[in-house]
Enzyme design. Structure first.
Site, PDB file in Angstrom:
ATOM      1  N   ASP A 146      -8.064  -6.932  -0.356  1.00 15.97           N
ATOM      2  CA  ASP A 146      -7.345  -7.014   0.916  1.00 15.97           C
ATOM      3  C   ASP A 146      -8.245  -6.396   1.961  1.00 15.97           C
ATOM      4  OD1 ASP A 146      -6.780  -4.074   0.113  1.00 15.97           O
ATOM      5  OD2 ASP A 146      -6.087  -4.207   2.184  1.00 15.97           O
ATOM      6  N   GLY A 183     -10.782   4.314  -2.089  1.00 11.74           N
ATOM      7  CA  GLY A 183     -11.793   5.241  -1.589  1.00 11.74           C
ATOM      8  C   GLY A 183     -13.178   4.646  -1.452  1.00 11.74           C
ATOM      9  N   ASP A 208       0.858  -1.166   0.000  1.00  9.66           N
ATOM     10  CA  ASP A 208       0.000   0.000   0.000  1.00  9.66           C
ATOM     11  C   ASP A 208       0.908   1.234   0.000  1.00  9.66           C
ATOM     12  OD1 ASP A 208      -2.139   1.608   0.255  1.00  9.66           O
ATOM     13  OD2 ASP A 208      -2.830   0.826   2.168  1.00  9.66           O
ATOM     14  N   SER A 209       0.457   2.310  -0.610  1.00  9.76           N
ATOM     15  CA  SER A 209       1.338   3.460  -0.804  1.00  9.76           C
ATOM     16  C   SER A 209       1.511   4.315   0.438  1.00  9.76           C
ATOM     17  CB  SER A 209       0.757   4.346  -1.900  1.00  9.76           C
ATOM     18  OG  SER A 209      -0.438   4.954  -1.431  1.00  9.76           O
ATOM     19  N   GLY A 210       0.701   4.079   1.444  1.00 12.70           N
ATOM     20  CA  GLY A 210       0.787   4.915   2.635  1.00 12.70           C
ATOM     21  C   GLY A 210      -0.191   6.070   2.591  1.00 12.70           C
ATOM     22  N   GLY A 211      -0.803   6.303   1.441  1.00 13.16           N
ATOM     23  CA  GLY A 211      -1.759   7.398   1.327  1.00 13.16           C
ATOM     24  C   GLY A 211      -2.858   7.261   2.384  1.00 13.16           C
TER      25      GLY A 211
END
Lengths: 379, 379
Positions: free
Chosen positions: A274, A224, A95-98
């Site tokens: 996930d 989102g 995951d990008s951390g966003g």
């Protein structure tokens, strides 16, 4: 050849469900697939051996935000990447951390450049930019790198959702550009999945899906969703995004969900999932089983010596009884957290394997319609 | 034939260390042996599969006090005993609850009849008498039942220690009588181990060991040591008890101890040990290894990617690195507790297996003298 390839094997007769196979340098993944979440480099309470042998996981997640803070990029680089560090040698997606920056960190401030935030651990100040986040994921060594995005809360008003989506698109271009300018660090290939945003607005979702599709990445993600909106709205948005995302690439719906959410979204054309639900809810004593949902702490299980669940192939689920697992929870024994986590994850992997089987057999839609009421029942 | 038999296979040349084999209806145990503590029917943070395959445990402990309170005797009887309940089908020994009543319960009051106490969980009032405790252990279904004793604290004055020992002896007679009047419940045999008490007084220890020996039980235990007295005093008392306990029966030193305590007491003629130290200290990040004692939380392990310990046969100890285990502790991941517990227990079992090997080879004393400084070193 692409770093990640996807072969579509079957499509269901009465739904958009697909069975396929993803190939990466760390091995293949049969889709639809559920990916256990290993936030800090460990799927909570489950060993890598248990993940492989009991859960039968094919790919796990790591979180850029968490891994960047602990153990830190220097340690991961010294180890030769996350696979070497934690001993999971099959595919890893990060995951990008966003999402974590917005849900966990303090005092975050979003600018065009990126996000400045304070660590939830020690309050230290950091900047995540698209470039920085790509560099971190290079260092982690994920097989699948997620684009850095802003995940707007639900509900968001239209103008915020639009502005946020546009920022995510500009950040995506910077992510792609950074990856083109840099090389993998550990001798195997890495690939980027861009993320569709747009909150719950159809025209934004369509625009975002089209933007994402045009980048021609090896796979695409929908973010989102499952952030508080009604389930029907999630399905509507997901279905709409799938219409515009290419059929010959895997589609990943981020952070979803319950067993029935997963089955419904598979029917819409999603290939990858996930969610922390199986592990987090498991640690609270909530079990998902082939016979419905169980609160294992209930008195009614005190002398039920039948297996936790014998409807799936998992040694722990078959070997230990409901009564024993209940006892472990009542007595606050750590082993209870382990067995519940292993069982729930094994159940999720069982579920997507069954889904795949029924897609290939051509009657997924009917099977899903029949099984969801059983999975949903509270026992 | 006795419910438990012991065959003495070898005795060391320069010490009293012995190698033997215990046979029970749930299988054999090679001595000297360490028994992992499964207080409430679960060795904390370790599955039964891991206990068997990684730790290589041959017998585990249960606690009468804890199991009586949770899950309760009705549940254990409905399950068909503890082996059926927790899925551990090798031998089980149950502590009598004497020690726990004194260390955990509130408002305990000792009379000739037994001990009245309040549960540490809900304050409920209970009576443990020798008869009651034998009945509970019949219901638990332990292969080895411990006599109900009073464990005096250290230091105790002579007159209290003497009175307490005499009470323990009278209770022992009642335990034996109760077991003669009752039958095992689950189709396999159970046997009683009496407990030597007498605090740190030589004449009391001698008298108690002689009293215990005269009961001619299948095995004998030494209690009331490792409760705060200096190590040299523990060794002195243990050696003295061993002189008076029969050679042809297994000797069990209760609640001991560090790796070097175990090696020293083996040299005095002890065959069986149990202790919470490997699991409890493991959960605090203290690892016992073939190269000495490690605090895995120390910064120095952050980039040490060598195995936790490759000096023993245990998949977890060989597979995961010190750096990864350190990271799990620093990040408060449950998996850290699991791996540390598995490793420490596997190390204790490795240690007694090595001890046995060297006893059989005839040079245990020399090996022990050489290895203790290595095991004790802090790294």
């Amino acid at each position: 050849m692409a770093a990640l390839t996807f072969s579509l094997q079957h499509t269901d007769t009465n739904s958009k469900a697909r069975a396929g196979e993803i190939t990466t340098d760390h091995g293949t993944i049969q889709t639809p697939i559920f990916m256990p979440v290993g936030t800090v480099g460990s799927v909570k309470a489950v060993t890598q051996q248990q993940l492989k042998q009991e859960v039968k996981a094919q790919i796990i997640l790591g979180n850029t935000y968490h891994l960047y803070l602990r153990p830190g990029i220097d340690v991961l680089e010294a180890a030769g990447g996350l696979h070497q560090f934690n001993g999971w040698h099959q595919p890893i997606l990060t995951d990008s951390g966003g999402y974590q920056v917005f849900s966990l960190a303090a005092n975050r401030k979003i600018t065009e450049e990126g996000v400045v935030f304070q660590s939830h651990i020690d309050g230290s100040k950091h900047l995540f930019s698209p470039e920085k986040v790509m560099d971190i994921q290079r260092s982690i060594g994920a097989d699948i790198i997620m684009a850095f995005d802003e995940c707007p809360p639900y509900p968001s008003d239209y103008s915020y959702a639009k502005k946020s989506m546009e920022l995510t698109h500009r950040w995506l271009a910077r992510c792609i550009s950074r990856l083109q300018d840099t090389e993998p660090k550990y001798g195997y290939r890495q690939t980027l999945f861009p993320i569709v945003q747009g909150s719950t607005f159809k025209d934004l979702r369509k625009a975002s899906a089209e933007f994402v599709a045009a980048t021609d990445c090896d796979g695409n993600a929908i973010g989102g969703l499952s952030v508080g909106e009604p389930e029907e709205m999630m399905y509507e948005m997901c279905g709409l995004c799938c219409e515009y995302l290419p059929e010959d690439k895997p589609r990943y719906l981020m952070g979803v969900g319950t067993p029935w959410n997963i089955l419904e979204n598979i029917a819409l054309g999603i290939d990858m999932f996930d969610c922390v639900m199986p592990t987090r809810n498991g640690r609270n004593g909530m079990l998902f089983t082939t016979q419905g949902v169980i609160n294992i702490k209930n008195k009614r299980w005190a002398t039920d010596f039948s297996p936790i669940d014998d409807g799936l192939e998992c040694e722990s689920s078959n070997y230990y009884s409901k009564a024993y697992l209940r006892h472990l929870f009542v007595a606050n024994e750590i082993l209870g957290l382990q067995l519940a986590s292993i069982h729930n994850l094994a159940f999720y992997l069982h579920l997507v394997k069954e889904a795949r089987k029924h897609i290939i057999a051509g009657y997924y839609h009917q099977w899903k319609t029949d099984i969801i009421p059983i999975l949903k029942q509270r026992r």
